[in-house]
Scaffold this motif. Structure first.
Motif, PDB file in Angstrom:
ATOM      1  N   ALA A  83       3.955   6.893  -6.753  1.00 58.50           N
ATOM      2  CA  ALA A  83       4.172   5.983  -5.629  1.00 58.50           C
ATOM      3  C   ALA A  83       5.377   5.088  -5.865  1.00 58.50           C
ATOM      4  CB  ALA A  83       2.923   5.137  -5.397  1.00 58.50           C
ATOM      5  N   ALA A 101       2.826   7.690  -1.253  1.00 55.69           N
ATOM      6  CA  ALA A 101       1.825   7.731  -2.322  1.00 55.69           C
ATOM      7  C   ALA A 101       0.958   8.967  -2.092  1.00 55.69           C
ATOM      8  CB  ALA A 101       0.975   6.458  -2.334  1.00 55.69           C
ATOM      9  N   ALA A 347       1.989  13.763  -2.703  1.00 57.89           N
ATOM     10  CA  ALA A 347       2.376  12.443  -2.210  1.00 57.89           C
ATOM     11  C   ALA A 347       3.087  12.601  -0.879  1.00 57.89           C
ATOM     12  CB  ALA A 347       3.281  11.742  -3.219  1.00 57.89           C
TER      13      ALA A 347
END
Length: 485
Positions: A83, A101, A347
């Motif tokens: 992240a 993220a 992500a």
């Protein structure tokens, strides 16, 4: 925000850049300030910091085919690292207030659908493959072309649908709305609170947080969302120390015993790129369909998020196009690769970035703040994860309102636009999926245009995308026909 807000927030003439950083990120040019960007970066972090708790819980609670589980501390480190790095890369490379993220939904697919069929290394290898294929789609221009082919009213509907979706997330995360257990034998799927009524101190924190947030927004107080989050977190900590509370949910608002905790990078690099294809008991067709499902979900979740956030920030051009779209999509694809390589799952761009936009973020500079906080979370996780969902969720409800204001731009008298827009808006919160809403809207748009004899008005990419969505929605019978299930 809505267009009237954009007009009043921005000065009539663009002031000259204050310095080289201002010039690089175009902060003054976009009508923002360093203060707004910093506040927005904090707000975005606090509304998505829950992923530091939730991702390890989801992935760590599942077992792969061989009964192995991933370590929770290592998962927390991997989640924070990906992240931090990818959010800052998006800020510098894409210059959008768009944080990244581990994707919710995608991590559940990995944990409960993919991992039981193979080893964790093989499962994460599929995530890396998915990300690489998305990058190929970006480099060839196909992903960007699809986004440009979407009619402007559908883009606005996507933004409105995301607004309702993110508000619903806020209500559910706080416990204001809960699912009625199947054992209740009722036709009502959700209810107020856990038992049909609002009970408990945590719920009081959420309700006060909503009232505080909307009150500050109505007063046009700068930093309204962040002020609410910080205030409600402080109140939650005080209440937790004085009252006997059974559970706050994922995060308990109590001052930690230690502020610093060493990160564990043990999962970084634990993936097998092509291992799934040779996994015992898993056919090639099954693997291909799994990759297809991951790509489609990631592709359109990101598309909806990027369009929604850009529209909310007033960054779409006259044709409804997102600035630096090619780079933004490439970075998002690279984030999927990074997530798989770190065993943190894919992500992706986070719709919670809307909280930062609500605070005034308009550039990638806010990402440096958000990414920096995720970087600190590698070492200060005990301190930075004390914000309970009941204190952060009011921000999502408020942002849902801000995004909802774009509904006025849709021509509701034109059924060829209004019906697909309605389905896009409704399906997102009702199915808890951005992808499902976009798919329903696309399919309805193509069908209605065809029925009205206007099929030629539909861009060929929308035809192709709609076919893929048809496969996406019919994936279960297709798997059965192909013997993959």
């Amino acid at each position: 925000m809505s267009e009237p807000q954009q007009v009043t927030d921005r000065p009539p003439t663009t002031p000259p850049p204050a310095n080289s950083v201002d010039r690089f990120f175009r902060i003054s040019e976009r009508g923002s300030t360093f203060g707004r960007e910093i506040r927005g970066g904090f707000a975005t972090f606090f509304t998505m910091a829950y992923i530091l708790v939730l991702n390890p819980i989801i992935l760590g609670s599942a077992k792969d085919k061989f009964g192995h589980q991933l370590d929770a501390v290592q998962l927390t480190t991997a989640t924070a690292l990906v992240a931090a790095v990818m959010t800052m890369i998006m800020g510098v490379g894409g210059n959008l207030p768009l944080a990244l993220a581990a994707g919710l939904g995608l991590n559940a697919v990995v944990a409960f659908q993919i991992a039981p069929l193979m080893s964790w290394d093989d499962a994460m290898g599929l995530i890396v493959l998915e990300g690489l294929l998305i990058c190929v789609l970006v480099v060839t221009g196909l992903r960007e072309a699809v986004m440009h082919a979407i009619p402007q009213p559908l883009k606005q509907a996507i933004s409105v649908g995301i607004g309702l979706f993110i508000a619903f997330i806020g209500f559910v995360d706080a416990g204001f709305v809960s699912r009625i257990p199947d054992a209740a034998n009722t036709t009502v799927p959700v209810q107020l609170g856990g038992t049909g009524t609002l009970t408990g101190w945590p719920m009081l924190v959420f309700c006060l947080g909503v009232l505080l947030t909307i009150g500050l927004l109505a007063r046009k107080v700068k930093g309204a969302i962040l002020i609410s989050i910080v205030t409600m977190t402080a109140l939650a900590i005080a209440i937790n120390s004085l009252a006997d509370i059974k559970s706050w949910g994922l995060t308990t608002p109590s001052w930690p015993d230690q502020l610093v905790d060493a990160p564990d990078f043990g999962l970084i690099g634990d993936f097998d790129l092509f291992g799934a294809f040779s996994a015992p008991g898993v056919g090639v067709i099954t693997v291909v369909l799994l990759i297809f499902t991951l790509i489609l979900s990631d592709f359109f979740d990101t598309m909806g998020t990027v369009v929604g956030i850009s529209a909310e920030a007033g960054l779409l051009d006259e044709e409804g196009k997102v600035p630096n779209l090619g780079r933004v999509l490439l970075i998002d694809g690279a984030a999927a690769v990074a997530g798989g390589a770190a065993s943190a799952s894919s992500a992706t761009s986070y719709i919670e970035s809307a909280a930062g936009v609500g605070e005034g973020s308009r550039t990638g500079f806010s990402n440096l703040v958000t990414g920096g906080l995720f970087g600190l979370a590698l070492f200060l996780t005990p301190l930075l994860t004390i914000v309970p969902l009941q204190a952060a969720a009011p921000a999502l409800v408020a942002v849902g309102f801000l995004m909802m204001t774009q509904v006025k731009h849709i021509d509701w008298d034109r059924y060829d636009i209004a019906i697909p827009a309605f389905l896009t808006i409704a399906v997102m919160p009702f199915t808890y999926s951005i992808t499902n809403g976009i798919g329903a809207g696309f399919l309805a748009y193509v069908v209605i245009k065809t029925v009205l004899g206007k099929a030629k008005e539909v861009h060929w990419l929308l035809w192709g995308t709609s076919v893929l969505f048809l496969v996406y929605f019919a994936i279960d019978p297709i798997e059965q026909l192909l013997g993959a299930k």
